[in-house]
Design a protein around this motif. Structure first.
Motif, short mmCIF file in Angstrom:
data_model
loop_
_atom_site.label_atom_id
_atom_site.label_comp_id
_atom_site.label_asym_id
_atom_site.label_seq_id
_atom_site.Cartn_x
_atom_site.Cartn_y
_atom_site.Cartn_z
N PHE A 1 13.39 18.66 -8.27
CA PHE A 1 12.45 18.63 -7.16
C PHE A 1 12.88 17.56 -6.16
N THR A 2 12.34 17.69 -4.95
CA THR A 2 12.69 16.79 -3.85
C THR A 2 11.55 15.83 -3.56
N THR A 3 11.91 14.59 -3.30
CA THR A 3 10.97 13.54 -2.92
C THR A 3 11.51 12.84 -1.67
N ILE A 4 10.64 12.44 -0.78
CA ILE A 4 11.03 11.56 0.32
C ILE A 4 10.09 10.35 0.31
N ALA A 5 10.70 9.17 0.33
CA ALA A 5 9.93 7.92 0.37
C ALA A 5 10.25 7.20 1.67
N ASP A 6 9.24 7.05 2.51
CA ASP A 6 9.35 6.20 3.70
C ASP A 6 8.88 4.81 3.32
N CYS A 7 9.79 3.84 3.40
CA CYS A 7 9.46 2.48 2.97
C CYS A 7 9.63 1.49 4.12
N LEU A 8 8.59 0.71 4.37
CA LEU A 8 8.67 -0.39 5.32
C LEU A 8 9.09 -1.62 4.54
N CYS A 9 10.27 -2.17 4.88
CA CYS A 9 10.89 -3.24 4.09
C CYS A 9 10.98 -4.52 4.91
N ARG A 10 10.61 -5.61 4.27
CA ARG A 10 10.69 -6.92 4.93
C ARG A 10 10.98 -8.00 3.88
N GLU A 11 12.04 -8.77 4.09
CA GLU A 11 12.38 -9.92 3.24
C GLU A 11 12.42 -9.53 1.75
N ASN A 12 13.21 -8.49 1.47
CA ASN A 12 13.46 -8.04 0.10
C ASN A 12 12.29 -7.34 -0.56
N ARG A 13 11.24 -7.09 0.21
CA ARG A 13 10.05 -6.44 -0.35
C ARG A 13 9.73 -5.16 0.43
N ILE A 14 9.30 -4.14 -0.31
CA ILE A 14 8.68 -2.98 0.31
C ILE A 14 7.21 -3.33 0.49
N LEU B 1 0.85 -1.18 0.00
CA LEU B 1 0.00 0.00 0.00
C LEU B 1 0.89 1.23 0.00
N MET B 2 0.77 2.07 -1.04
CA MET B 2 1.52 3.31 -1.14
C MET B 2 0.60 4.47 -0.78
N HIS B 3 0.98 5.25 0.22
CA HIS B 3 0.18 6.37 0.69
C HIS B 3 0.69 7.66 0.05
N LEU B 4 -0.22 8.42 -0.57
CA LEU B 4 0.07 9.74 -1.11
C LEU B 4 -1.01 10.71 -0.64
N MET B 5 -0.76 12.00 -0.78
CA MET B 5 -1.79 12.98 -0.40
C MET B 5 -2.95 13.00 -1.38
N THR B 6 -2.80 12.35 -2.53
CA THR B 6 -3.89 12.26 -3.50
C THR B 6 -4.63 10.94 -3.42
N GLY B 7 -4.24 10.09 -2.49
CA GLY B 7 -4.93 8.82 -2.32
C GLY B 7 -4.00 7.64 -2.43
N PRO B 8 -4.43 6.47 -1.99
CA PRO B 8 -3.57 5.30 -1.96
C PRO B 8 -3.42 4.64 -3.33
#
Length: 357
Positions: free
Chosen positions: A137-150, A64-71
Protein backbone atom coordinates in the motif's frame (compact mmCIF):
# COMPACT_ATOMS: atom_id res chain seq x y z
CA UNK A 1 24.13 22.90 -4.24
CA UNK A 2 21.84 20.24 -5.75
CA UNK A 3 19.96 18.11 -3.24
CA UNK A 4 19.80 14.50 -4.53
CA UNK A 5 16.33 13.03 -4.83
CA UNK A 6 15.23 9.46 -4.23
CA UNK A 7 14.44 8.11 -7.71
CA UNK A 8 16.84 5.43 -8.90
CA UNK A 9 18.94 5.38 -5.72
CA UNK A 10 19.54 2.19 -3.76
CA UNK A 11 18.78 2.29 -0.04
CA UNK A 12 22.32 1.10 0.74
CA UNK A 13 23.72 4.13 -1.05
CA UNK A 14 21.31 6.46 0.75
CA UNK A 15 22.22 4.97 4.15
CA UNK A 16 25.96 5.36 3.50
CA UNK A 17 27.59 8.49 4.98
CA UNK A 18 26.76 11.42 2.70
CA UNK A 19 29.80 13.54 3.49
CA UNK A 20 29.69 17.30 3.91
CA UNK A 21 26.37 19.01 4.60
CA UNK A 22 24.67 20.06 1.36
CA UNK A 23 22.03 22.32 2.90
CA UNK A 24 21.64 24.60 5.91
CA UNK A 25 20.11 22.46 8.68
CA UNK A 26 20.33 24.48 11.90
CA UNK A 27 19.87 22.30 14.98
CA UNK A 28 19.90 18.99 13.09
CA UNK A 29 22.10 16.00 13.99
CA UNK A 30 25.51 16.21 12.31
CA UNK A 31 25.05 13.07 10.17
CA UNK A 32 22.18 14.56 8.13
CA UNK A 33 23.39 16.13 4.90
CA UNK A 34 20.10 17.68 3.71
CA UNK A 35 16.35 17.45 4.27
CA UNK A 36 15.94 14.47 1.91
CA UNK A 37 18.71 12.61 3.75
CA UNK A 38 17.04 13.47 7.08
CA UNK A 39 13.65 12.07 6.03
CA UNK A 40 14.96 8.89 4.37
CA UNK A 41 17.56 8.12 7.03
CA UNK A 42 15.41 8.64 10.12
CA UNK A 43 12.48 6.76 8.54
CA UNK A 44 14.78 3.80 7.81
CA UNK A 45 16.16 3.84 11.34
CA UNK A 46 12.73 3.95 12.96
CA UNK A 47 10.93 1.40 10.75
CA UNK A 48 13.49 -0.96 9.18
CA UNK A 49 15.96 -0.91 12.06
CA UNK A 50 13.07 -0.83 14.60
CA UNK A 51 14.69 2.01 16.57
CA UNK A 52 11.25 3.27 17.54
CA UNK A 53 12.60 5.20 20.52
CA UNK A 54 14.31 7.49 18.02
CA UNK A 55 10.91 9.13 17.60
CA UNK A 56 11.58 10.89 20.92
CA UNK A 57 14.49 12.79 19.32
CA UNK A 58 12.82 13.32 15.94
CA UNK A 59 9.28 14.40 16.90
CA UNK A 60 8.50 17.36 19.15
CA UNK A 61 6.67 16.72 22.41
CA UNK A 62 3.72 18.75 21.13
CA UNK A 63 3.77 17.42 17.56
CA UNK A 64 0.30 17.23 16.01
CA UNK A 65 -0.32 14.44 13.48
CA UNK A 66 -3.37 14.97 11.26
CA UNK A 67 -5.27 11.94 9.92
CA UNK A 68 -8.74 11.54 8.41
CA UNK A 69 -9.71 9.63 11.57
CA UNK A 70 -8.63 12.40 13.90
CA UNK A 71 -5.50 13.98 15.35
CA UNK A 72 -2.70 12.27 17.28
CA UNK A 73 -0.89 14.57 19.68
CA UNK A 74 2.69 14.39 20.90
CA UNK A 75 5.68 12.13 20.29
CA UNK A 76 4.25 9.54 22.69
CA UNK A 77 1.20 9.17 20.47
CA UNK A 78 3.42 8.67 17.42
CA UNK A 79 5.40 5.98 19.27
CA UNK A 80 2.21 4.15 20.27
CA UNK A 81 0.81 4.32 16.72
CA UNK A 82 4.09 3.02 15.25
CA UNK A 83 4.23 0.09 17.67
CA UNK A 84 0.63 -0.88 16.90
CA UNK A 85 1.37 -0.87 13.18
CA UNK A 86 4.49 -3.01 13.59
CA UNK A 87 2.62 -5.44 15.84
CA UNK A 88 0.13 -5.99 13.00
CA UNK A 89 2.77 -6.05 10.24
CA UNK A 90 6.06 -7.03 11.95
CA UNK A 91 7.98 -7.47 8.68
CA UNK A 92 6.82 -4.18 7.21
CA UNK A 93 9.34 -2.63 4.85
CA UNK A 94 9.14 0.89 3.45
CA UNK A 95 10.44 1.95 0.05
CA UNK A 96 10.75 5.70 -0.34
CA UNK A 97 9.55 6.67 -3.82
CA UNK A 98 9.78 10.45 -3.58
CA UNK A 99 10.66 13.25 -1.19
CA UNK A 100 9.30 16.57 -2.49
CA UNK A 101 10.29 19.42 -0.22
CA UNK A 102 10.06 23.17 0.24
CA UNK A 103 11.74 25.70 2.53
CA UNK A 104 9.35 27.24 5.06
CA UNK A 105 9.45 30.12 7.53
CA UNK A 106 11.98 30.30 10.38
CA UNK A 107 14.40 27.83 8.81
CA UNK A 108 11.88 24.97 8.68
CA UNK A 109 11.30 22.56 5.79
CA UNK A 110 8.17 20.78 4.57
CA UNK A 111 8.81 17.28 3.25
CA UNK A 112 6.19 15.30 1.29
CA UNK A 113 7.44 11.70 1.50
CA UNK A 114 5.75 9.04 -0.64
CA UNK A 115 6.27 5.46 0.50
CA UNK A 116 5.26 2.04 -0.77
CA UNK A 117 5.03 -0.40 2.14
CA UNK A 118 5.00 -4.20 2.02
CA UNK A 119 4.36 -6.59 4.88
CA UNK A 120 2.53 -9.62 6.24
CA UNK A 121 -0.50 -9.21 8.48
CA UNK A 122 0.52 -11.39 11.43
CA UNK A 123 -1.23 -9.48 14.21
CA UNK A 124 -4.57 -7.84 14.89
CA UNK A 125 -4.98 -4.40 13.35
CA UNK A 126 -7.58 -1.64 13.15
CA UNK A 127 -9.16 -3.70 10.38
CA UNK A 128 -9.66 -6.90 12.39
CA UNK A 129 -7.86 -10.14 13.32
CA UNK A 130 -4.66 -11.23 11.57
CA UNK A 131 -5.23 -12.62 8.09
CA UNK A 132 -1.72 -13.87 7.31
CA UNK A 133 -1.86 -12.09 3.97
CA UNK A 134 0.91 -10.16 2.25
CA UNK A 135 -0.06 -6.57 1.51
CA UNK A 136 1.29 -3.57 -0.34
CA UNK A 137 0.00 0.00 0.00
CA UNK A 138 0.96 3.63 -0.50
CA UNK A 139 1.41 6.26 2.20
CA UNK A 140 2.31 9.94 1.93
CA UNK A 141 3.57 11.84 4.97
CA UNK A 142 3.81 15.62 4.84
CA UNK A 143 6.16 16.61 7.65
CA UNK A 144 6.99 20.10 8.88
CA UNK A 145 10.56 19.79 10.18
CA UNK A 146 12.50 22.19 12.37
CA UNK A 147 15.78 21.67 14.28
CA UNK A 148 15.84 17.87 13.94
CA UNK A 149 12.20 17.54 14.97
CA UNK A 150 9.00 16.88 13.07
CA UNK A 151 6.72 19.49 14.62
CA UNK A 152 3.57 18.76 12.58
CA UNK A 153 2.57 15.94 10.22
CA UNK A 154 -0.25 15.22 7.78
CA UNK A 155 -0.46 11.45 7.18
CA UNK A 156 -2.53 9.84 4.43
CA UNK A 157 -2.60 6.11 3.67
CA UNK A 158 -4.44 4.13 1.02
CA UNK A 159 -6.40 2.12 3.57
CA UNK A 160 -8.98 0.90 1.06
CA UNK A 161 -6.21 -0.74 -1.00
CA UNK A 162 -4.76 -2.19 2.21
CA UNK A 163 -8.14 -3.52 3.32
CA UNK A 164 -8.74 -5.15 -0.07
CA UNK A 165 -5.28 -6.75 0.10
CA UNK A 166 -6.27 -8.23 3.47
CA UNK A 167 -9.23 -9.88 1.74
CA UNK A 168 -11.74 -7.60 3.47
CA UNK A 169 -14.44 -5.22 2.31
CA UNK A 170 -13.62 -1.53 2.90
CA UNK A 171 -17.35 -0.84 3.32
CA UNK A 172 -17.74 -3.61 5.92
CA UNK A 173 -14.70 -2.41 7.87
CA UNK A 174 -15.97 1.18 7.74
CA UNK A 175 -19.42 0.04 8.88
CA UNK A 176 -17.88 -1.73 11.90
CA UNK A 177 -15.86 1.38 12.77
CA UNK A 178 -18.97 3.57 12.47
CA UNK A 179 -20.95 1.19 14.67
CA UNK A 180 -18.24 1.48 17.34
CA UNK A 181 -18.37 5.28 17.02
CA UNK A 182 -22.14 5.27 17.52
CA UNK A 183 -21.82 2.95 20.53
CA UNK A 184 -19.71 5.64 22.16
CA UNK A 185 -22.42 8.18 21.32
CA UNK A 186 -25.38 6.32 22.85
CA UNK A 187 -26.15 4.63 19.56
CA UNK A 188 -26.69 7.88 17.64
CA UNK A 189 -24.87 9.16 14.56
CA UNK A 190 -24.94 12.70 15.94
CA UNK A 191 -22.81 15.56 14.65
CA UNK A 192 -19.30 15.30 13.23
CA UNK A 193 -16.48 15.13 15.76
CA UNK A 194 -15.41 18.65 16.80
CA UNK A 195 -12.05 18.43 15.01
CA UNK A 196 -13.75 17.37 11.75
CA UNK A 197 -16.51 19.96 12.06
CA UNK A 198 -13.84 22.65 12.49
CA UNK A 199 -11.93 21.40 9.45
CA UNK A 200 -15.06 21.47 7.27
CA UNK A 201 -16.07 24.91 8.60
CA UNK A 202 -12.68 26.27 7.60
CA UNK A 203 -13.17 25.08 4.01
CA UNK A 204 -16.76 26.29 3.74
CA UNK A 205 -15.93 29.71 5.22
CA UNK A 206 -13.59 30.60 2.37
CA UNK A 207 -15.10 32.97 -0.17
CA UNK A 208 -15.68 31.48 -3.63
CA UNK A 209 -13.40 32.82 -6.35
CA UNK A 210 -14.73 34.55 -9.49
CA UNK A 211 -15.29 32.39 -12.55
CA UNK A 212 -11.80 31.76 -14.00
CA UNK A 213 -11.80 32.85 -17.62
CA UNK A 214 -8.02 32.78 -18.02
CA UNK A 215 -5.46 30.30 -19.29
CA UNK A 216 -3.92 27.84 -16.88
CA UNK A 217 -0.49 28.83 -15.52
CA UNK A 218 2.39 26.64 -16.60
CA UNK A 219 4.02 24.24 -14.12
CA UNK A 220 7.09 26.49 -14.18
CA UNK A 221 5.30 28.26 -11.31
CA UNK A 222 4.33 25.16 -9.35
CA UNK A 223 2.34 26.98 -6.69
CA UNK A 224 0.26 28.99 -9.18
CA UNK A 225 -0.25 25.85 -11.30
CA UNK A 226 -1.45 23.70 -8.38
CA UNK A 227 -3.79 26.39 -7.07
CA UNK A 228 -5.22 26.86 -10.56
CA UNK A 229 -5.93 23.13 -10.93
CA UNK A 230 -7.83 23.19 -7.64
CA UNK A 231 -9.67 26.43 -8.42
CA UNK A 232 -10.42 26.16 -12.12
CA UNK A 233 -10.79 22.41 -12.68
CA UNK A 234 -12.01 21.14 -9.30
CA UNK A 235 -13.95 24.01 -7.75
CA UNK A 236 -15.29 25.61 -10.94
CA UNK A 237 -15.74 22.20 -12.63
CA UNK A 238 -13.87 23.21 -15.80
CA UNK A 239 -13.01 19.59 -16.58
CA UNK A 240 -12.16 20.43 -20.20
CA UNK A 241 -8.93 21.94 -18.88
CA UNK A 242 -7.73 18.49 -17.84
CA UNK A 243 -6.57 18.20 -21.44
CA UNK A 244 -4.43 21.31 -20.95
CA UNK A 245 -2.57 20.09 -17.87
CA UNK A 246 -2.26 16.30 -18.37
CA UNK A 247 -0.35 14.48 -21.07
CA UNK A 248 -2.63 12.41 -23.32
CA UNK A 249 -0.77 9.33 -22.05
CA UNK A 250 -0.77 10.34 -18.37
CA UNK A 251 -1.01 7.62 -15.72
CA UNK A 252 -2.75 8.20 -12.39
CA UNK A 253 -2.93 6.07 -9.23
CA UNK A 254 -5.97 6.77 -7.05
CA UNK A 255 -7.22 5.36 -3.71
CA UNK A 256 -8.31 1.75 -3.60
CA UNK A 257 -5.63 0.67 -6.07
CA UNK A 258 -7.42 2.37 -8.98
CA UNK A 259 -5.22 2.86 -12.02
CA UNK A 260 -6.22 5.45 -14.62
CA UNK A 261 -4.84 6.26 -18.06
CA UNK A 262 -5.36 9.24 -20.29
CA UNK A 263 -7.67 12.22 -20.37
CA UNK A 264 -10.90 10.22 -20.43
CA UNK A 265 -10.28 8.10 -17.34
CA UNK A 266 -8.78 10.97 -15.34
CA UNK A 267 -11.78 13.16 -16.21
CA UNK A 268 -14.09 10.26 -15.32
CA UNK A 269 -12.55 9.92 -11.87
CA UNK A 270 -12.85 13.63 -11.13
CA UNK A 271 -16.47 13.82 -12.25
CA UNK A 272 -17.29 10.67 -10.26
CA UNK A 273 -15.73 12.08 -7.09
CA UNK A 274 -17.61 15.36 -7.42
CA UNK A 275 -20.68 13.46 -8.55
CA UNK A 276 -20.66 11.81 -5.14
CA UNK A 277 -20.39 15.14 -3.29
CA UNK A 278 -22.15 17.68 -5.50
CA UNK A 279 -21.35 20.74 -3.37
CA UNK A 280 -17.71 19.72 -2.87
CA UNK A 281 -15.32 22.58 -2.07
CA UNK A 282 -11.58 21.99 -2.39
CA UNK A 283 -8.71 23.91 -0.82
CA UNK A 284 -5.04 23.78 -1.79
CA UNK A 285 -3.37 23.77 1.63
CA UNK A 286 0.29 23.41 0.67
CA UNK A 287 2.43 23.10 -2.45
CA UNK A 288 6.04 21.95 -2.69
CA UNK A 289 8.10 21.32 -5.81
CA UNK A 290 11.52 20.04 -6.80
CA UNK A 291 13.04 20.54 -10.25
CA UNK A 292 15.47 18.32 -12.14
CA UNK A 293 16.93 18.27 -15.65
CA UNK A 294 13.86 16.55 -17.16
CA UNK A 295 11.03 18.36 -15.38
CA UNK A 296 9.70 18.73 -11.86
CA UNK A 297 7.83 16.94 -9.10
CA UNK A 298 4.97 18.76 -7.36
CA UNK A 299 3.36 17.82 -4.04
CA UNK A 300 -0.09 19.26 -3.37
CA UNK A 301 -1.82 18.72 -0.01
CA UNK A 302 -5.53 19.44 -0.26
CA UNK A 303 -8.74 19.15 1.72
CA UNK A 304 -12.37 18.84 0.70
CA UNK A 305 -15.74 19.36 2.37
CA UNK A 306 -18.96 18.19 0.75
CA UNK A 307 -22.30 16.48 1.19
CA UNK A 308 -22.83 12.85 0.20
CA UNK A 309 -25.67 13.51 -2.23
CA UNK A 310 -24.77 11.39 -5.28
CA UNK A 311 -24.39 7.73 -6.18
CA UNK A 312 -21.30 7.90 -8.40
CA UNK A 313 -18.74 6.21 -6.11
CA UNK A 314 -20.01 5.45 -2.62
CA UNK A 315 -23.56 4.15 -2.82
CA UNK A 316 -26.97 5.62 -2.08
CA UNK A 317 -26.83 9.24 -0.87
CA UNK A 318 -26.95 9.69 2.89
CA UNK A 319 -26.87 13.50 3.07
CA UNK A 320 -23.95 13.30 5.50
CA UNK A 321 -21.18 15.89 5.59
CA UNK A 322 -17.86 14.49 4.36
CA UNK A 323 -14.27 15.63 4.92
CA UNK A 324 -11.24 14.49 2.91
CA UNK A 325 -7.56 15.08 3.68
CA UNK A 326 -5.40 14.11 0.69
CA UNK A 327 -1.99 14.52 -0.89
CA UNK A 328 -1.33 14.46 -4.64
CA UNK A 329 2.08 14.00 -6.23
CA UNK A 330 2.52 15.03 -9.87
CA UNK A 331 5.43 14.29 -12.16
CA UNK A 332 5.62 17.02 -14.82
CA UNK A 333 7.64 16.82 -18.03
CA UNK A 334 7.40 18.97 -21.18
CA UNK A 335 4.94 21.22 -19.35
CA UNK A 336 2.30 18.57 -18.59
CA UNK A 337 1.54 16.04 -15.88
CA UNK A 338 2.68 12.59 -17.01
CA UNK A 339 2.16 10.73 -13.71
CA UNK A 340 -0.02 11.28 -10.64
CA UNK A 341 -0.37 9.57 -7.27
CA UNK A 342 -3.26 10.73 -5.07
CA UNK A 343 -3.74 9.23 -1.62
CA UNK A 344 -6.53 9.58 0.92
CA UNK A 345 -8.17 7.19 3.38
CA UNK A 346 -11.31 5.84 1.72
CA UNK A 347 -12.10 3.65 4.74
CA UNK A 348 -12.30 6.81 6.86
CA UNK A 349 -14.46 8.43 4.16
CA UNK A 350 -16.85 5.44 4.16
CA UNK A 351 -16.87 5.55 7.95
CA UNK A 352 -18.26 9.09 7.75
CA UNK A 353 -20.87 7.96 5.20
CA UNK A 354 -21.88 5.14 7.55
CA UNK A 355 -22.49 7.66 10.36
CA UNK A 356 -19.20 7.41 12.22
CA UNK A 357 -16.72 9.91 13.60
Amino acid sequence: MTIPGVAGRDIADMMAPQGARRQALPGYDADYADIVDYIIRCTHRIWEQKDIGLIETHYSDDCLMHLMTGPIEGAAGVVANTIRTLAAFPDRTLMGEAVIWSPEADGAYLSSHRITSSGTNLGASDFGPATGRRVQFTTIADCLCRENRIVEEWLVRDNSALTLALGLSPRAVARAHAKADRAQNDGQSGDAAPWRAAAMDRIRSLNPTPFPDTAMPTPADATAFAHAVVDQIWNHRRFAKIRDVYSPAAHAAMPGGRRLFGHGEITGWMTALIGSFGDARFVADHVASVEDDAGCDIALRWTMAGTHDGTALYGAPTGRAIYILAVTHWRVEAGRIIDEVTVFDEVALLRQIEGGL
